[in-house]
Enzyme design. Structure first.
Site, PDB file in Angstrom:
ATOM      1  N   GLY A 117      25.582  11.975  -1.012  1.00 35.92           N
ATOM      2  CA  GLY A 117      24.440  11.809  -1.922  1.00 35.92           C
ATOM      3  C   GLY A 117      23.852  13.145  -2.371  1.00 35.92           C
ATOM      4  N   ILE A 152      20.863  14.905  -1.696  1.00 35.42           N
ATOM      5  CA  ILE A 152      20.413  15.891  -0.703  1.00 35.42           C
ATOM      6  C   ILE A 152      21.521  16.139   0.324  1.00 35.42           C
ATOM      7  N   ASP A 191      29.767   7.897   4.447  1.00 35.64           N
ATOM      8  CA  ASP A 191      29.011   7.413   3.293  1.00 35.64           C
ATOM      9  C   ASP A 191      29.755   6.211   2.726  1.00 35.64           C
ATOM     10  N   ASN A 197      25.700   4.785  -3.639  1.00 33.90           N
ATOM     11  CA  ASN A 197      24.870   5.492  -4.630  1.00 33.90           C
ATOM     12  C   ASN A 197      25.375   6.923  -4.837  1.00 33.90           C
ATOM     13  N   SER A 207       9.967  10.768   4.407  1.00 28.91           N
ATOM     14  CA  SER A 207       9.488  11.043   3.048  1.00 28.91           C
ATOM     15  C   SER A 207       7.978  11.173   3.047  1.00 28.91           C
ATOM     16  N   ALA A 208       7.472  11.953   2.094  1.00 26.60           N
ATOM     17  CA  ALA A 208       6.025  12.026   1.884  1.00 26.60           C
ATOM     18  C   ALA A 208       5.469  10.659   1.496  1.00 26.60           C
ATOM     19  N   TYR A 223      10.180   0.349   0.624  1.00 26.76           N
ATOM     20  CA  TYR A 223      10.956   1.571   0.896  1.00 26.76           C
ATOM     21  C   TYR A 223      10.186   2.479   1.854  1.00 26.76           C
ATOM     22  N   LYS A 241      10.807   3.799   6.000  1.00 29.69           N
ATOM     23  CA  LYS A 241      10.765   5.179   6.518  1.00 29.69           C
ATOM     24  C   LYS A 241       9.827   5.276   7.720  1.00 29.69           C
ATOM     25  N   ASN A 286      14.548   6.988 -12.379  1.00 29.88           N
ATOM     26  CA  ASN A 286      13.153   6.658 -12.076  1.00 29.88           C
ATOM     27  C   ASN A 286      12.324   7.921 -11.948  1.00 29.88           C
ATOM     28  N   ARG A 296       2.572  16.864  -8.384  1.00 28.71           N
ATOM     29  CA  ARG A 296       3.469  16.687  -7.244  1.00 28.71           C
ATOM     30  C   ARG A 296       3.946  18.034  -6.731  1.00 28.71           C
ATOM     31  N   ASP A 351       1.305   4.907  -8.284  1.00 27.83           N
ATOM     32  CA  ASP A 351       1.285   6.376  -8.355  1.00 27.83           C
ATOM     33  C   ASP A 351      -0.074   6.933  -7.939  1.00 27.83           C
TER      34      ASP A 351
HETATM   35  P1  NAD Z   1      21.137   9.420  -2.357  1.00 28.52           P
HETATM   36  O1  NAD Z   1      21.088   7.989  -2.739  1.00 28.52           O
HETATM   37  O2  NAD Z   1      21.722  10.393  -3.309  1.00 28.52           O
HETATM   38  O3  NAD Z   1      21.899   9.571  -0.951  1.00 28.52           O
HETATM   39  C1  NAD Z   1      21.909   8.558   0.027  1.00 28.52           C
HETATM   40  C2  NAD Z   1      23.357   8.307   0.402  1.00 28.52           C
HETATM   41  O4  NAD Z   1      23.417   7.291   1.413  1.00 28.52           O
HETATM   42  C3  NAD Z   1      24.190   7.811  -0.776  1.00 28.52           C
HETATM   43  O5  NAD Z   1      25.338   8.644  -0.902  1.00 28.52           O
HETATM   44  C4  NAD Z   1      24.570   6.384  -0.396  1.00 28.52           C
HETATM   45  O6  NAD Z   1      25.834   6.038  -0.892  1.00 28.52           O
HETATM   46  C5  NAD Z   1      24.509   6.439   1.109  1.00 28.52           C
HETATM   47  N1  NAD Z   1      24.217   5.153   1.778  1.00 28.52           N
HETATM   48  C6  NAD Z   1      23.191   4.308   1.541  1.00 28.52           C
HETATM   49  N2  NAD Z   1      23.256   3.266   2.377  1.00 28.52           N
HETATM   50  C7  NAD Z   1      24.334   3.461   3.181  1.00 28.52           C
HETATM   51  C8  NAD Z   1      24.911   2.720   4.242  1.00 28.52           C
HETATM   52  N3  NAD Z   1      24.413   1.554   4.656  1.00 28.52           N
HETATM   53  N4  NAD Z   1      26.019   3.213   4.843  1.00 28.52           N
HETATM   54  C9  NAD Z   1      26.563   4.374   4.439  1.00 28.52           C
HETATM   55  N5  NAD Z   1      26.068   5.116   3.427  1.00 28.52           N
HETATM   56  C10 NAD Z   1      24.948   4.662   2.819  1.00 28.52           C
HETATM   57  O7  NAD Z   1      19.658   9.855  -1.960  1.00 28.52           O
HETATM   58  P2  NAD Z   1      19.062  11.283  -1.662  1.00 28.52           P
HETATM   59  O8  NAD Z   1      18.098  11.599  -2.724  1.00 28.52           O
HETATM   60  O9  NAD Z   1      20.118  12.249  -1.336  1.00 28.52           O
HETATM   61  O10 NAD Z   1      18.213  10.947  -0.356  1.00 28.52           O
HETATM   62  C11 NAD Z   1      18.735  11.116   0.942  1.00 28.52           C
HETATM   63  C12 NAD Z   1      17.722  10.590   1.957  1.00 28.52           C
HETATM   64  O11 NAD Z   1      16.489  11.280   1.787  1.00 28.52           O
HETATM   65  C13 NAD Z   1      17.414   9.102   1.796  1.00 28.52           C
HETATM   66  O12 NAD Z   1      17.256   8.545   3.085  1.00 28.52           O
HETATM   67  C14 NAD Z   1      16.106   9.101   1.054  1.00 28.52           C
HETATM   68  O13 NAD Z   1      15.344   7.947   1.331  1.00 28.52           O
HETATM   69  C15 NAD Z   1      15.429  10.347   1.608  1.00 28.52           C
HETATM   70  N6  NAD Z   1      14.433  10.916   0.681  1.00 28.52           N
HETATM   71  C16 NAD Z   1      14.808  11.221  -0.597  1.00 28.52           C
HETATM   72  C17 NAD Z   1      13.867  11.740  -1.470  1.00 28.52           C
HETATM   73  C18 NAD Z   1      14.238  12.051  -2.896  1.00 28.52           C
HETATM   74  O14 NAD Z   1      13.349  12.214  -3.719  1.00 28.52           O
HETATM   75  N7  NAD Z   1      15.499  12.186  -3.269  1.00 28.52           N
HETATM   76  C19 NAD Z   1      12.551  11.961  -1.041  1.00 28.52           C
HETATM   77  C20 NAD Z   1      12.224  11.656   0.275  1.00 28.52           C
HETATM   78  C21 NAD Z   1      13.180  11.138   1.132  1.00 28.52           C
HETATM   79  C1  UD1 Z   2       8.633   8.841  -6.263  1.00 30.51           C
HETATM   80  C2  UD1 Z   2       8.449   7.643  -5.364  1.00 30.51           C
HETATM   81  C3  UD1 Z   2       8.230   8.114  -3.949  1.00 30.51           C
HETATM   82  C4  UD1 Z   2       9.370   9.043  -3.501  1.00 30.51           C
HETATM   83  C5  UD1 Z   2       9.446  10.197  -4.492  1.00 30.51           C
HETATM   84  C6  UD1 Z   2      10.538  11.156  -4.179  1.00 30.51           C
HETATM   85  C7  UD1 Z   2       7.396   5.937  -6.818  1.00 30.51           C
HETATM   86  C8  UD1 Z   2       6.166   5.152  -7.091  1.00 30.51           C
HETATM   87  N1  UD1 Z   2       7.296   6.858  -5.823  1.00 30.51           N
HETATM   88  O1  UD1 Z   2       7.469   9.584  -6.175  1.00 30.51           O
HETATM   89  O2  UD1 Z   2       8.169   7.021  -3.059  1.00 30.51           O
HETATM   90  O3  UD1 Z   2       9.121   9.530  -2.192  1.00 30.51           O
HETATM   91  O4  UD1 Z   2       9.691   9.654  -5.800  1.00 30.51           O
HETATM   92  O5  UD1 Z   2      11.763  10.548  -4.387  1.00 30.51           O
HETATM   93  O6  UD1 Z   2       8.430   5.743  -7.434  1.00 30.51           O
HETATM   94  N2  UD1 Z   2       6.606  10.537 -14.177  1.00 30.51           N
HETATM   95  C9  UD1 Z   2       6.424  10.339 -15.530  1.00 30.51           C
HETATM   96  N3  UD1 Z   2       7.455   9.790 -16.240  1.00 30.51           N
HETATM   97  C10 UD1 Z   2       8.648   9.444 -15.685  1.00 30.51           C
HETATM   98  C11 UD1 Z   2       8.831   9.667 -14.302  1.00 30.51           C
HETATM   99  C12 UD1 Z   2       7.798  10.201 -13.565  1.00 30.51           C
HETATM  100  O7  UD1 Z   2       5.360  10.628 -16.069  1.00 30.51           O
HETATM  101  O8  UD1 Z   2       9.532   8.936 -16.399  1.00 30.51           O
HETATM  102  C13 UD1 Z   2       5.519  11.162 -13.390  1.00 30.51           C
HETATM  103  C14 UD1 Z   2       4.982  10.292 -12.260  1.00 30.51           C
HETATM  104  O9  UD1 Z   2       3.929   9.482 -12.704  1.00 30.51           O
HETATM  105  C15 UD1 Z   2       4.557  11.349 -11.244  1.00 30.51           C
HETATM  106  C16 UD1 Z   2       5.524  12.507 -11.462  1.00 30.51           C
HETATM  107  O10 UD1 Z   2       6.065  12.305 -12.772  1.00 30.51           O
HETATM  108  O11 UD1 Z   2       3.255  11.809 -11.544  1.00 30.51           O
HETATM  109  C17 UD1 Z   2       6.667  12.519 -10.462  1.00 30.51           C
HETATM  110  O12 UD1 Z   2       7.296  11.232 -10.453  1.00 30.51           O
HETATM  111  P1  UD1 Z   2       8.605  10.923  -9.587  1.00 30.51           P
HETATM  112  O13 UD1 Z   2       9.634  11.953  -9.858  1.00 30.51           O
HETATM  113  O14 UD1 Z   2       8.979   9.496  -9.813  1.00 30.51           O
HETATM  114  O15 UD1 Z   2       8.139  11.147  -8.078  1.00 30.51           O
HETATM  115  P2  UD1 Z   2       6.898  10.493  -7.290  1.00 30.51           P
HETATM  116  O16 UD1 Z   2       6.071   9.649  -8.135  1.00 30.51           O
HETATM  117  O17 UD1 Z   2       6.215  11.592  -6.561  1.00 30.51           O
END
Ligand code: NAD
Ligand code: UD1
Length: 335
Positions: free
Chosen positions: A10, A12, A31, A35, A124-125, A148, A152, A197, A230, A294
């Site tokens: 994925g 990260i 993996d 996703n 996650s935050a 979600y 966490k 998103n 953010r 939000d």
């Molecule tokens: P991502 O979706 O890119 O990576 C997650 C990976 O897990 C994917 O490659 C997916 O295929 C794999 N996966 C999901 N369910 C699985 C399962 N049951 N068995 C095996 N593989 C599985 O997401 P990411 O952005 O890299 O996030 C990684 C982690 O960090 C996640 O747990 C996410 O919740 C957490 N996190 C992400 C963010 C963010 O903004 N990206 C913020 C806070 C926390």
């Molecule tokens: C989202 C998730 C949060 C997750 C975080 C990191 C929601 C409600 N929250 O947070 O749980 O931990 O991602 O993955 O989805 N924005 C726009 N237009 C867009 C997209 C975003 O204006 O099309 C704004 C949002 O309102 C926010 C900022 O951009 O103010 C950041 O948004 P986003 O990247 O989705 O992250 P979070 O809202 O912090």
């Protein structure tokens, strides 16, 4: 040292796999690619010239997990695998609870059976919900507002209970703020399915012409310019935080919890301006209504990670936007 990285294909996970390989660790990834694509791992290996052992398996398949643990000798696990879309978790809570909780329980049971007791968990935050104050310190109350976020927090609690039952465990709960950016090579980056998103992937797709304009969710928040604020952190800084967290676990600290953020907040408008400067491309936008759930302002107090882990996020917002653009412009269709 051998590390197992779940969800390593994925966003990260791929950046973290690279940092661990470059630091001299042997890396195994599990993996199910629900996703992500295996191409991310092929590119990680190209960048550093080192091999990853890859298993395409689901954490819900305990028998497969057990076999992998029998075939390998892991010293620690970095656990990223999980589903992460907030909106989807509201529509499909059972999918999220089953995948994130059952997957983690299977993993922990397997680790226990094979006496592997060091784990870094991707929290996650989002566990703070709508925070009572900013900057957010680790002891602030947790009140996630969606399924979600609750998965966490539940996993954090499961891990704390596990430690109480058996103090041989060492556990790092890392609460990420908003990871963005990509490796400077432009070979790996964020490749979301469908319409993004999150803010940065959305902006990047507007910049390459895949989406017509950005919708800004609200311009009446009590912030510098009315748009949401953010704490954006470069994904490579975040990946390095995992190396430091594992080094900490090697000193047997028990359960530790850290915010991984920069401590600085940027508004949506400030991010658009930084992205325009980084890419030289104008990002058209329209203001629309606030997105449900939000908060106005979310940013970390990262002091604990700074002092305890000797880790500080280094890269500024302009670099984050430049690296996002470098990845997106070289890979307009993703992997
Ligand atoms: P991502 O979706 O890119 O990576 C997650 C990976 O897990 C994917 O490659 C997916 O295929 C794999 N996966 C999901 N369910 C699985 C399962 N049951 N068995 C095996 N593989 C599985 O997401 P990411 O952005 O890299 O996030 C990684 C982690 O960090 C996640 O747990 C996410 O919740 C957490 N996190 C992400 C963010 C963010 O903004 N990206 C913020 C806070 C926390
Ligand atoms: C989202 C998730 C949060 C997750 C975080 C990191 C929601 C409600 N929250 O947070 O749980 O931990 O991602 O993955 O989805 N924005 C726009 N237009 C867009 C997209 C975003 O204006 O099309 C704004 C949002 O309102 C926010 C900022 O951009 O103010 C950041 O948004 P986003 O990247 O989705 O992250 P979070 O809202 O912090």
């Amino acid at each position: 040292m051998n590390v197992l990285i779940t969800g390593g294909a994925g966003y990260i996970g791929s950046h973290t796999s690279l940092e661990f390989l470059q630091a001299g660790y042997n890396v195994t990834v599990i993996d199910n690619l629900c996703n992500s694509k295996q191409e991310s791992l092929i590119r990680v290996q190209e960048i550093c010239g080192k091999d990853i052992t890859f298993y395409q398996n689901d954490l819900l398949d305990s028998a497969a997990l057990d076999k992998i643990f029998k075939q390998n000798s892991f010293d620690a696990v970095i656990h990223f695998a999980g589903l992460k879309a907030v909106g989807e978790s509201v529509e499909k809570p059972l999918l999220y609870y089953n995948n994130n909780l059952t997957g983690t329980l299977n993993l922990l049971e397997c680790m226990q059976r094979h006496n592997v007791k060091k784990i870094v968990f991707s929290s996650s935050a989002t566990v703070y919900g709508n925070p009572l104050k900013v900057p957010i310190t680790e002891e602030l109350s947790t009140q996630p507002t969606n399924p979600y976020g609750r998965t966490k927090l539940m996993i954090e609690d499961i891990l704390k209970d596990l430690y109480i039952s058996d103090p041989d465990w060492d556990i790092a709960l890392l609460r990420y703020f908003n990871p963005i950016g990509a490796h400077h090579s432009g070979k790996i980056g964020e490749d979301p399915n469908g319409i993004p998103n999150n803010l940065l992937p959305y902006i990047a797709q507007v910049a390459v012409g895949k989406l017509p304009h950005l919708n800004i969710f609200g311009n009446d928040y009590p912030t510098i310019d009315g748009t949401g604020v953010r704490d954006y952190i470069h994904v490579v800084d975040l990946a390095k935080g995992h190396l430091k967290a594992l080094e900490k676990l090697l000193t047997s600290p028990g359960v530790v919890t850290y915010n991984l953020g920069t401590g600085k907040g940027y508004s949506v408008i400030e991010i658009i301006e930084a992205f325009q400067q980084a890419s030289g491309i104008e990002i058209p936008y329209k203001f629309t209504h606030r997105r449900a759930g939000d908060a106005a302002e979310i940013y970390a107090d990262p002091t604990l990670a700074n002092t305890d882990l000797k880790w500080t996020a280094q890269k500024d917002v302009l670099t984050m936007c430049k690296d996002t653009w470098n990845w997106q412009s070289h890979n307009p269709q993703g992997y």
